[in-house]
Scaffold this active site. Structure first.
Site, PDB file in Angstrom:
ATOM      1  CG  HIS A 323      -2.195  -0.777   0.974  1.00  0.00           C
ATOM      2  ND1 HIS A 323      -2.263  -2.143   1.174  1.00  0.00           N
ATOM      3  CD2 HIS A 323      -3.431  -0.415   0.542  1.00  0.00           C
ATOM      4  CE1 HIS A 323      -3.479  -2.576   0.891  1.00  0.00           C
ATOM      5  NE2 HIS A 323      -4.205  -1.548   0.501  1.00  0.00           N
ATOM      6  N   GLY A 324       2.028   1.227   0.540  1.00  0.00           N
ATOM      7  CA  GLY A 324       2.806   2.452   0.542  1.00  0.00           C
ATOM      8  C   GLY A 324       4.174   2.291   1.161  1.00  0.00           C
TER       9      GLY A 324
END
Length: 478
Positions: A323-324
């Site tokens: 996700h990041g």
């Protein structure tokens, strides 16, 4: 080109019209060209990255199939192609955090600072890379045959409705549909159009209005008291759902107009009774991707309990990293893995408590309590997902219990009230859908004039109450 833009409002009808006017043999070429144009409207030069992934995975899959009997050679081609995909993600998405980590420890050891170049993140790189990697893995394991047509494979990877934020499709579902000869059907236009309208409503009326308060709180958490912090976290909880499920609705609706069915990506997840159930109903295409390509190859649940715990924690931690590039995402992913593990081990205790308190004889009451508990756990985990830093996330957790007041004069409260009203409509619709009274079936029993009026009111709501200063979809950054 964003779905919620004037450009797309022009682009999509033109694409549909030309697509169905063209002879069948030319349609795929046109759709591929339109998809390339769609992606290049963001940052044109990054089309080269998408082209690189397409060439590498198309060639890799063909070589794997050609040399399948020579297992070592096929494995070599597979590893090279896989490393190219992962290398792209590392370079564009994680280089900064890797450099920061090296510099952090380097400073402790008095080493020279590493200079990390600033690189703009390509839109949706994780989505099309994972879709391509899934195809590559399926080809290597023999579940799917390598696609012979480069055009068909490129279209599978670049199909514009789901190119930048999913759903992450599987080759077994999408290839055959993209190759089929489709007709323009009034039923598909109606179904797809309604799905797109509902997705747009969730995005610009609900999500983007709630973002005004959520962003203010997460960007300046020290300025908010306990109540304001809680409201900010709740606003983001609904915002991220409406933003991402809204995108999925628009993508699914776009494809449906072309007579193509994309997989369902959300299934009223906030009505889940347990955290495992939540992850079966939230971002379904990604959850099933991690299940099939990470969790099951690790051994799944057919292992000892300690190994099962390890498999869950590793899978969810990798999901957080996907996700990041930040430690907040790692914490978020790990925390959800902990939730899953605890959920399994405390199930006998929960059943015993239900018997003692006689909740087992009141299934609706017990179900409502389970939904509230699961929702609360999910809300708490979103703090780490959204916070700008690890220190901010713990500050926000602490502020939840603060009694200090805050000044909300900078927040457009009227817009938040609009969003709250829209959330109530959304809640009613999802309650009806979740408990078996399908909204669509109920809606279509209504007189035609009433349905047209509802559509008109939704369009008016989007135009009058939509927030257009928070245009980008949240998951574009992933």
């Amino acid at each position: 080109m964003l779905f919620n833009s004037i450009e797309f409002l022009i682009f999509f009808p033109v694409v549909i019209a030309v697509y169905f006017l063209l002879p069948y043999k030319l349609r795929r070429y046109f759709l591929l060209a339109a998809s390339c144009f769609f992606y290049m409207s963001f940052i044109p030069k990054y089309m080269l990255i998408l082209l690189f992934t397409t060439v590498v995975d198309y060639t890799g899959a063909r070589l794997i199939e050609k040399y399948r009997e020579r297992r070592r050679l096929a494995k070599t081609f597979f590893i090279i192609a896989l490393c190219c995909n992962i290398g792209l993600l590392v370079w564009f998405k994680y280089l900064g955090v890797i450099g920061d980590t090296i510099n952090f420890f380097g400073k402790m050891l008095s080493l020279k600072t590493v200079v990390v170049p600033e690189i703009a993140l390509p839109i949706g790189i994780s989505f099309h890379t994972f879709q391509s990697m899934g195809y590559l893995i399926d080809t290597y394991t023999g579940k799917e045959k390598a696609e012979k047509s480069f055009i068909d494979f490129a279209l599978f990877l670049m199909f514009f409705p789901q190119l930048v934020a999913g759903p992450i499709e599987r080759s077994r579902n999408l290839f055959s549909q993209l190759k089929a000869n489709h007709d323009l059907k009034a039923e598909n236009v109606s179904l797809g159009g309604r799905r797109m309208l509902w997705g747009m409503f969730k995005k610009v009326v609900v999500a983007d209005n709630l973002a005004l308060f959520a962003d203010a709180m997460f960007d300046h958490p020290a300025d908010f008291g306990g109540f304001g912090t809680l409201i900010g976290v709740l606003c983001f909880t609904v915002q991220i759902y409406c933003d991402f499920s809204g995108y999925s609705d628009i993508a699914i609706g776009c494809a449906k107009v072309m007579d193509i069915d994309l997989m369902k990506n959300f299934d009223t997840p906030y009505f889940s009774h347990t955290v495992p159930e939540f992850w079966r109903r939230w971002h379904i295409s990604l959850s099933t991707w991690f299940r099939d390509y990470v969790y099951i190859p690790l051994g799944g649940n057919r292992v000892s309990k300690p190994r099962w715990v390890f498999n869950q924690l590793l899978t969810f931690t990798i999901s957080g990293i996907w996700h990041g590039a930040g430690y907040t995402y790692v914490i978020w992913g790990f925390l959800n893995g902990v939730y899953i593990c605890i959920s399994r081990f405390v199930k006998p205790l929960k059943d015993k408590i239900a018997d003692v308190t006689r909740l087992s004889k009141l299934p609706k009451v017990r179900g409502a309590i389970q939904i509230l508990v699961t929702f609360a756990l999910t809300v708490f985990s979103w703090i780490f997902f959204r916070a700008n830093s690890v220190s901010d996330s713990f500050l926000i957790v602490g502020r939840l219990f603060a009694k200090t007041s805050a000044d909300y004069s900078s927040v457009p409260i009227l817009r938040v009230y609009v969003a709250i009203g829209a959330v109530l409509l959304l809640f009613i619709a999802e309650v009806l859908e979740n408990y078996g009274k399908r909204v669509a079936a109920f809606f279509f029993r209504m007189p035609h004039l009433v349905r047209v009026l509802v559509y008109a009111l939704m369009v008016a709501g989007i135009v009058l109450f939509g927030a257009y200063d928070n245009k980008a979809f949240i998951y574009f950054q992933f």
